[in-house]
Design a protein around this motif. Sequence first.
Motif, PDB file in Angstrom:
ATOM      1  N   ASP A 137     -74.434  50.707 158.964  1.00 57.26           N
ATOM      2  CA  ASP A 137     -75.184  51.286 157.895  1.00 57.26           C
ATOM      3  C   ASP A 137     -76.599  51.462 158.033  1.00 57.26           C
ATOM      4  O   ASP A 137     -77.263  52.754 157.919  1.00 57.26           O
ATOM      5  CB  ASP A 137     -74.942  50.624 156.642  1.00 57.26           C
ATOM      6  CG  ASP A 137     -73.744  50.725 156.148  1.00 57.26           C
ATOM      7  OD1 ASP A 137     -73.048  51.607 155.716  1.00 57.26           O
ATOM      8  OD2 ASP A 137     -73.009  49.306 155.928  1.00 57.26           O
ATOM      9  N   TRP A 180     -72.358  59.095 163.310  1.00 57.23           N
ATOM     10  CA  TRP A 180     -72.673  59.299 162.016  1.00 57.23           C
ATOM     11  C   TRP A 180     -72.434  60.657 161.576  1.00 57.23           C
ATOM     12  O   TRP A 180     -71.967  60.994 160.595  1.00 57.23           O
ATOM     13  CB  TRP A 180     -74.152  59.028 161.546  1.00 57.23           C
ATOM     14  CG  TRP A 180     -74.278  57.261 161.368  1.00 57.23           C
ATOM     15  CD1 TRP A 180     -73.489  56.464 161.398  1.00 57.23           C
ATOM     16  CD2 TRP A 180     -75.506  56.941 161.309  1.00 57.23           C
ATOM     17  NE1 TRP A 180     -74.027  55.100 161.293  1.00 57.23           N
ATOM     18  CE2 TRP A 180     -75.271  55.081 161.226  1.00 57.23           C
ATOM     19  CE3 TRP A 180     -77.057  56.989 161.070  1.00 57.23           C
ATOM     20  CZ2 TRP A 180     -76.414  54.433 161.065  1.00 57.23           C
ATOM     21  CZ3 TRP A 180     -77.943  56.251 160.893  1.00 57.23           C
ATOM     22  CH2 TRP A 180     -77.514  54.757 160.942  1.00 57.23           C
ATOM     23  N   ILE A 181     -72.767  61.418 162.550  1.00 57.41           N
ATOM     24  CA  ILE A 181     -72.385  63.082 162.301  1.00 57.41           C
ATOM     25  C   ILE A 181     -71.207  63.460 162.728  1.00 57.41           C
ATOM     26  O   ILE A 181     -70.495  63.860 161.875  1.00 57.41           O
ATOM     27  CB  ILE A 181     -73.314  63.805 163.435  1.00 57.41           C
ATOM     28  CG1 ILE A 181     -74.636  63.888 163.207  1.00 57.41           C
ATOM     29  CG2 ILE A 181     -72.836  65.350 163.369  1.00 57.41           C
ATOM     30  CD1 ILE A 181     -75.626  64.289 164.328  1.00 57.41           C
ATOM     31  N   LYS A 217     -68.701  61.341 161.799  1.00 54.15           N
ATOM     32  CA  LYS A 217     -67.861  60.784 160.645  1.00 54.15           C
ATOM     33  C   LYS A 217     -68.468  61.502 159.291  1.00 54.15           C
ATOM     34  O   LYS A 217     -68.185  60.876 158.110  1.00 54.15           O
ATOM     35  CB  LYS A 217     -68.232  59.347 160.454  1.00 54.15           C
ATOM     36  CG  LYS A 217     -67.637  58.601 161.723  1.00 54.15           C
ATOM     37  CD  LYS A 217     -67.694  56.950 161.589  1.00 54.15           C
ATOM     38  CE  LYS A 217     -66.933  56.393 162.585  1.00 54.15           C
ATOM     39  NZ  LYS A 217     -67.508  55.004 162.824  1.00 54.15           N
ATOM     40  N   LYS A 218     -69.540  62.214 159.339  1.00 47.71           N
ATOM     41  CA  LYS A 218     -70.088  63.051 158.201  1.00 47.71           C
ATOM     42  C   LYS A 218     -70.613  61.870 157.346  1.00 47.71           C
ATOM     43  O   LYS A 218     -70.634  62.057 156.097  1.00 47.71           O
ATOM     44  CB  LYS A 218     -69.028  64.091 157.493  1.00 47.71           C
ATOM     45  CG  LYS A 218     -68.552  65.061 158.292  1.00 47.71           C
ATOM     46  CD  LYS A 218     -67.782  65.773 157.725  1.00 47.71           C
ATOM     47  CE  LYS A 218     -67.138  67.101 158.483  1.00 47.71           C
ATOM     48  NZ  LYS A 218     -67.543  67.588 159.323  1.00 47.71           N
ATOM     49  N   ARG A 219     -71.440  61.255 157.969  1.00 45.63           N
ATOM     50  CA  ARG A 219     -72.186  60.131 157.120  1.00 45.63           C
ATOM     51  C   ARG A 219     -73.266  60.373 156.357  1.00 45.63           C
ATOM     52  O   ARG A 219     -73.935  61.144 157.000  1.00 45.63           O
ATOM     53  CB  ARG A 219     -72.422  58.675 157.966  1.00 45.63           C
ATOM     54  CG  ARG A 219     -71.624  57.951 158.643  1.00 45.63           C
ATOM     55  CD  ARG A 219     -70.813  56.998 157.744  1.00 45.63           C
ATOM     56  NE  ARG A 219     -71.593  56.268 156.866  1.00 45.63           N
ATOM     57  CZ  ARG A 219     -72.235  54.945 157.500  1.00 45.63           C
ATOM     58  NH1 ARG A 219     -71.907  54.485 158.364  1.00 45.63           N
ATOM     59  NH2 ARG A 219     -72.828  54.353 156.521  1.00 45.63           N
ATOM     60  N   ARG A 220     -73.303  60.229 155.001  1.00 43.91           N
ATOM     61  CA  ARG A 220     -74.534  60.563 154.130  1.00 43.91           C
ATOM     62  C   ARG A 220     -75.596  59.498 154.173  1.00 43.91           C
ATOM     63  O   ARG A 220     -75.391  58.345 154.720  1.00 43.91           O
ATOM     64  CB  ARG A 220     -74.019  60.794 152.827  1.00 43.91           C
ATOM     65  CG  ARG A 220     -72.790  61.842 152.821  1.00 43.91           C
ATOM     66  CD  ARG A 220     -72.620  62.223 151.412  1.00 43.91           C
ATOM     67  NE  ARG A 220     -73.649  62.939 150.831  1.00 43.91           N
ATOM     68  CZ  ARG A 220     -73.890  63.983 149.951  1.00 43.91           C
ATOM     69  NH1 ARG A 220     -72.555  63.658 149.023  1.00 43.91           N
ATOM     70  NH2 ARG A 220     -74.708  64.476 149.608  1.00 43.91           N
ATOM     71  N   ALA A 221     -76.411  59.925 153.742  1.00 44.98           N
ATOM     72  CA  ALA A 221     -77.850  59.018 153.735  1.00 44.98           C
ATOM     73  C   ALA A 221     -77.445  57.747 152.749  1.00 44.98           C
ATOM     74  O   ALA A 221     -76.963  57.907 151.957  1.00 44.98           O
ATOM     75  CB  ALA A 221     -78.920  59.592 153.194  1.00 44.98           C
TER      76      ALA A 221
END
Length: 148
Positions: A95, A139-140, A142-146
């Motif tokens: 995270d 992260w990109i 997995k389309k991780r958000r802030a």
Amino acid sequence: MKFNEGMLKADALKGKNILVTGGGTGLGRSMSTYFLHLGATLIITSRKLDVLQQAATEMEQETGGKVVALACDVRDAEAVERMYAEAVAAVGDIDVVLNNAAGNFISPTERLSTNAFNTVLDIVLKGTSQVTLTVGKDWIQKKRRALF
């Protein structure tokens, strides 16, 4: 180290997995211990696995938290990718990343060698870039958000 309440509330990082380069000594260890007090799970890295393992044991005993120690030379892009894969396998998605690895030589300028200077740049600049790039690509993908 005695825990003193800081800016964040108790359990502010509960359920968060934090990767700290250079997390076994100095400022990295202090910040990592604080994150553990706030409920985070930690992955600490550096080149010296024995130092990391001792730090992990001591931090776990002090905080009751979980610390995974993984050796990694951040100057080596392939080693960074391997470390990151091991970290994700050990704790799940990461995270937060704290790029803290550093190389320093206390030396008067006239005695500082080109090799020593390049080592500092390789760790601080290239290492930070390699860790950030590795994690960022994941992260990109997995389309991780802030987080916050």
